[in-house]
Scaffold this motif. Structure first.
Motif, PDB file in Angstrom:
ATOM      1  N   ALA A 183      28.432  33.104  41.967  1.00 20.88           N
ATOM      2  CA  ALA A 183      29.048  34.406  42.212  1.00 20.88           C
ATOM      3  C   ALA A 183      30.529  34.246  42.534  1.00 20.88           C
ATOM      4  O   ALA A 183      31.371  35.047  42.096  1.00 20.88           O
ATOM      5  CB  ALA A 183      28.320  35.124  43.348  1.00 20.88           C
ATOM      6  N   THR A 184      30.870  33.198  43.301  1.00 21.65           N
ATOM      7  CA  THR A 184      32.277  32.956  43.628  1.00 21.65           C
ATOM      8  C   THR A 184      33.082  32.647  42.374  1.00 21.65           C
ATOM      9  O   THR A 184      34.212  33.123  42.211  1.00 21.65           O
ATOM     10  CB  THR A 184      32.379  31.788  44.626  1.00 21.65           C
ATOM     11  OG1 THR A 184      31.631  32.100  45.795  1.00 21.65           O
ATOM     12  CG2 THR A 184      33.819  31.517  44.990  1.00 21.65           C
ATOM     13  N   ALA A 185      32.502  31.850  41.464  1.00 21.30           N
ATOM     14  CA  ALA A 185      33.213  31.511  40.232  1.00 21.30           C
ATOM     15  C   ALA A 185      33.498  32.757  39.397  1.00 21.30           C
ATOM     16  O   ALA A 185      34.607  32.934  38.874  1.00 21.30           O
ATOM     17  CB  ALA A 185      32.393  30.503  39.425  1.00 21.30           C
ATOM     18  N   TRP A 186      32.504  33.637  39.278  1.00 22.53           N
ATOM     19  CA  TRP A 186      32.714  34.859  38.493  1.00 22.53           C
ATOM     20  C   TRP A 186      33.694  35.801  39.193  1.00 22.53           C
ATOM     21  O   TRP A 186      34.472  36.509  38.540  1.00 22.53           O
ATOM     22  CB  TRP A 186      31.385  35.560  38.244  1.00 22.53           C
ATOM     23  CG  TRP A 186      30.613  34.912  37.135  1.00 22.53           C
ATOM     24  CD1 TRP A 186      29.560  34.063  37.249  1.00 22.53           C
ATOM     25  CD2 TRP A 186      30.860  35.053  35.735  1.00 22.53           C
ATOM     26  NE1 TRP A 186      29.125  33.654  36.015  1.00 22.53           N
ATOM     27  CE2 TRP A 186      29.903  34.254  35.066  1.00 22.53           C
ATOM     28  CE3 TRP A 186      31.775  35.772  34.980  1.00 22.53           C
ATOM     29  CZ2 TRP A 186      29.856  34.148  33.684  1.00 22.53           C
ATOM     30  CZ3 TRP A 186      31.725  35.672  33.597  1.00 22.53           C
ATOM     31  CH2 TRP A 186      30.777  34.866  32.970  1.00 22.53           C
ATOM     32  N   LEU A 187      33.679  35.826  40.529  1.00 26.08           N
ATOM     33  CA  LEU A 187      34.632  36.657  41.255  1.00 26.08           C
ATOM     34  C   LEU A 187      36.060  36.169  41.011  1.00 26.08           C
ATOM     35  O   LEU A 187      36.971  36.975  40.749  1.00 26.08           O
ATOM     36  CB  LEU A 187      34.314  36.625  42.748  1.00 26.08           C
ATOM     37  CG  LEU A 187      35.281  37.394  43.667  1.00 26.08           C
ATOM     38  CD1 LEU A 187      35.282  38.871  43.308  1.00 26.08           C
ATOM     39  CD2 LEU A 187      34.898  37.195  45.125  1.00 26.08           C
ATOM     40  N   LEU A 188      36.250  34.844  41.070  1.00 29.11           N
ATOM     41  CA  LEU A 188      37.581  34.294  40.820  1.00 29.11           C
ATOM     42  C   LEU A 188      38.013  34.562  39.381  1.00 29.11           C
ATOM     43  O   LEU A 188      39.190  34.829  39.114  1.00 29.11           O
ATOM     44  CB  LEU A 188      37.576  32.794  41.106  1.00 29.11           C
ATOM     45  CG  LEU A 188      37.398  32.395  42.572  1.00 29.11           C
ATOM     46  CD1 LEU A 188      37.299  30.881  42.710  1.00 29.11           C
ATOM     47  CD2 LEU A 188      38.547  32.920  43.417  1.00 29.11           C
ATOM     48  N   ALA A 189      37.060  34.500  38.443  1.00 28.35           N
ATOM     49  CA  ALA A 189      37.403  34.749  37.039  1.00 28.35           C
ATOM     50  C   ALA A 189      37.792  36.201  36.806  1.00 28.35           C
ATOM     51  O   ALA A 189      38.529  36.499  35.859  1.00 28.35           O
ATOM     52  CB  ALA A 189      36.212  34.375  36.148  1.00 28.35           C
ATOM     53  N   SER A 190      37.300  37.106  37.650  1.00 27.25           N
ATOM     54  CA  SER A 190      37.618  38.523  37.462  1.00 27.25           C
ATOM     55  C   SER A 190      38.904  38.944  38.166  1.00 27.25           C
ATOM     56  O   SER A 190      39.352  40.086  38.000  1.00 27.25           O
ATOM     57  CB  SER A 190      36.460  39.377  37.987  1.00 27.25           C
ATOM     58  OG  SER A 190      36.322  39.242  39.392  1.00 27.25           O
ATOM     59  N   LEU A 191      39.509  38.035  38.940  1.00 27.29           N
ATOM     60  CA  LEU A 191      40.720  38.403  39.676  1.00 27.29           C
ATOM     61  C   LEU A 191      41.871  38.847  38.770  1.00 27.29           C
ATOM     62  O   LEU A 191      42.627  39.755  39.149  1.00 27.29           O
ATOM     63  CB  LEU A 191      41.162  37.234  40.560  1.00 27.29           C
ATOM     64  CG  LEU A 191      40.313  36.986  41.814  1.00 27.29           C
ATOM     65  CD1 LEU A 191      40.866  35.811  42.605  1.00 27.29           C
ATOM     66  CD2 LEU A 191      40.261  38.231  42.686  1.00 27.29           C
ATOM     67  N   PRO A 192      42.076  38.229  37.584  1.00 26.76           N
ATOM     68  CA  PRO A 192      43.147  38.736  36.722  1.00 26.76           C
ATOM     69  C   PRO A 192      42.989  40.213  36.369  1.00 26.76           C
ATOM     70  O   PRO A 192      43.994  40.946  36.312  1.00 26.76           O
ATOM     71  CB  PRO A 192      43.036  37.857  35.472  1.00 26.76           C
ATOM     72  CG  PRO A 192      42.455  36.579  35.975  1.00 26.76           C
ATOM     73  CD  PRO A 192      41.491  36.980  37.052  1.00 26.76           C
ATOM     74  N   ALA A 193      41.763  40.666  36.174  1.00 25.22           N
ATOM     75  CA  ALA A 193      41.560  42.088  35.860  1.00 25.22           C
ATOM     76  C   ALA A 193      41.973  42.965  37.042  1.00 25.22           C
ATOM     77  O   ALA A 193      42.609  44.016  36.861  1.00 25.22           O
ATOM     78  CB  ALA A 193      40.101  42.339  35.498  1.00 25.22           C
ATOM     79  N   PHE A 194      41.648  42.524  38.258  1.00 23.85           N
ATOM     80  CA  PHE A 194      42.082  43.280  39.427  1.00 23.85           C
ATOM     81  C   PHE A 194      43.602  43.269  39.551  1.00 23.85           C
ATOM     82  O   PHE A 194      44.219  44.240  39.995  1.00 23.85           O
ATOM     83  CB  PHE A 194      41.436  42.714  40.696  1.00 23.85           C
ATOM     84  CG  PHE A 194      39.970  42.996  40.815  1.00 23.85           C
ATOM     85  CD1 PHE A 194      39.525  44.277  41.102  1.00 23.85           C
ATOM     86  CD2 PHE A 194      39.032  41.991  40.632  1.00 23.85           C
ATOM     87  CE1 PHE A 194      38.170  44.543  41.219  1.00 23.85           C
ATOM     88  CE2 PHE A 194      37.682  42.250  40.733  1.00 23.85           C
ATOM     89  CZ  PHE A 194      37.237  43.534  41.020  1.00 23.85           C
ATOM     90  N   GLY A 195      44.208  42.142  39.162  1.00 21.92           N
ATOM     91  CA  GLY A 195      45.665  42.071  39.178  1.00 21.92           C
ATOM     92  C   GLY A 195      46.293  43.074  38.222  1.00 21.92           C
ATOM     93  O   GLY A 195      47.307  43.714  38.549  1.00 21.92           O
ATOM     94  N   TRP A 196      45.688  43.221  37.020  1.00 28.81           N
ATOM     95  CA  TRP A 196      46.204  44.219  36.067  1.00 28.81           C
ATOM     96  C   TRP A 196      46.089  45.622  36.649  1.00 28.81           C
ATOM     97  O   TRP A 196      47.013  46.423  36.544  1.00 28.81           O
ATOM     98  CB  TRP A 196      45.425  44.130  34.760  1.00 28.81           C
ATOM     99  CG  TRP A 196      45.598  42.836  34.042  1.00 28.81           C
ATOM    100  CD1 TRP A 196      46.621  41.948  34.172  1.00 28.81           C
ATOM    101  CD2 TRP A 196      44.694  42.267  33.089  1.00 28.81           C
ATOM    102  NE1 TRP A 196      46.427  40.854  33.376  1.00 28.81           N
ATOM    103  CE2 TRP A 196      45.257  41.022  32.692  1.00 28.81           C
ATOM    104  CE3 TRP A 196      43.486  42.664  32.543  1.00 28.81           C
ATOM    105  CZ2 TRP A 196      44.637  40.203  31.765  1.00 28.81           C
ATOM    106  CZ3 TRP A 196      42.873  41.847  31.616  1.00 28.81           C
ATOM    107  CH2 TRP A 196      43.439  40.627  31.231  1.00 28.81           C
ATOM    108  N   LEU A 197      44.935  45.915  37.245  1.00 30.31           N
ATOM    109  CA  LEU A 197      44.753  47.250  37.825  1.00 30.31           C
ATOM    110  C   LEU A 197      45.733  47.504  38.965  1.00 30.31           C
ATOM    111  O   LEU A 197      46.271  48.619  39.114  1.00 30.31           O
ATOM    112  CB  LEU A 197      43.310  47.402  38.325  1.00 30.31           C
ATOM    113  CG  LEU A 197      42.211  47.374  37.253  1.00 30.31           C
ATOM    114  CD1 LEU A 197      40.837  47.419  37.915  1.00 30.31           C
ATOM    115  CD2 LEU A 197      42.371  48.534  36.286  1.00 30.31           C
ATOM    116  N   LEU A 198      45.992  46.477  39.775  1.00 33.99           N
ATOM    117  CA  LEU A 198      46.951  46.630  40.864  1.00 33.99           C
ATOM    118  C   LEU A 198      48.351  46.880  40.318  1.00 33.99           C
ATOM    119  O   LEU A 198      49.099  47.718  40.852  1.00 33.99           O
ATOM    120  CB  LEU A 198      46.935  45.380  41.745  1.00 33.99           C
ATOM    121  CG  LEU A 198      47.886  45.380  42.947  1.00 33.99           C
ATOM    122  CD1 LEU A 198      47.544  46.521  43.895  1.00 33.99           C
ATOM    123  CD2 LEU A 198      47.825  44.033  43.672  1.00 33.99           C
TER     124      LEU A 198
END
Length: 245
Positions: A183-198
């Motif tokens: 779960a941590t690995a997938w969360l870290l992999a999704s951080l770029p998408a959150f960065g785009w939204l931010l």
């Protein structure tokens, strides 16, 4: 005319997709692993059910279901032997209660050989190559050693079934411990998408940079490769941890 940055970004994206899809490709059984399974009655009648078991994300659970079904089959076979039935008819009756499609495909040739009066050991060994059905190889060995001794064969099959259940419990325990790292690995992999939204929320235009500038395309392509490589590395560690000794 494509620029060098376009080629680099496209190549990086292709490499990233290849890294992500590689574990899923290994989860799908190849043609050789099925042996004579396509000739099994009922195998061709349920192709959709079989294929659904190998949808990415479902493969591990499908293998667990087949492994549990194989242990159940062994227990049922041992019960039939203790009820006084000969090994062959007992195997046929136990196989008739199997509902898992992969195990049913593995047992199809075995039941056919029993009905013809042939030895089922070779069919059991061939069926053990199907995912989740490895216990059939031990059942084949038990048949060879004790087919002429119904009680001894029942005891051996019971021990094999318990071995399969213990292995399955261990696999589930390991999978539970690996859930948090995955779960941590997938969360870290999704951080770029959150960065785009931010960035969008702050009034920036990250897609303009990523899609229409050479630096953005290069950064995006390299990012895809790094994220895919990280996910594949984490998945590989998890598979090695869950692999049987």
């Amino acid at each position: 005319m494509l620029s060098g940055s376009d080629v680099l970004a496209a190549g990086s994206a292709a490499v990233g997709l290849g890294l992500l899809s590689a574990p899923f490709a290994r989860a799908v059984p190849d043609r050789a692993s099925f042996g004579s399974a396509p000739a099994v009655p009922g195998f061709a009648e349920r192709p959709t059910q079989l294929l659904l078991q190998w949808v990415p994300g479902q493969a591990g659970r499908a293998v667990e279901r087949s492994a549990a079904a194989t242990s159940d089959f062994a227990e049922t076979w041992a019960a039939e032997l203790r009820a006084g039935r000969p090994p062959g008819p007992g195997l046929r009756l136990a196989a008739a209660e199997v509902t898992d499609v992969v195990l049913a495909a593995a047992l199809g040739p075995v039941v056919a050989s029993v009905e013809l009066g042939a030895e089922p050991a070779e069919g059991l060994r061939a069926g053990s190559r199907l995912p989740g059905c490895a216990l059939l190889r031990l059942l084949a060995a038990a048949w060879i050693v004790g087919a002429a001794q119904g009680a001894a064969l029942a005891d051996a099959i019971d021990r094999i079934a318990e071995t399969g259940r213990a292995d399955l419990r261990q696999r589930r325990e390991v999978a539970g411990h690996l859930a948090a790292p995955r779960a941590t690995a997938w969360l870290l992999a999704s951080l770029p998408a959150f960065g785009w939204l931010l960035g969008i929320a702050l009034g920036a235009d990250p897609f303009e940079f990523l899609l229409f500038s050479w630096a953005g395309r290069c950064c995006g392509g390299i990012g895809i490769v790094l994220v895919a490589a990280g996910l594949r590395w984490t998945s590989g560690l998890a598979r090695r941890a869950q692999a049987p000794p």
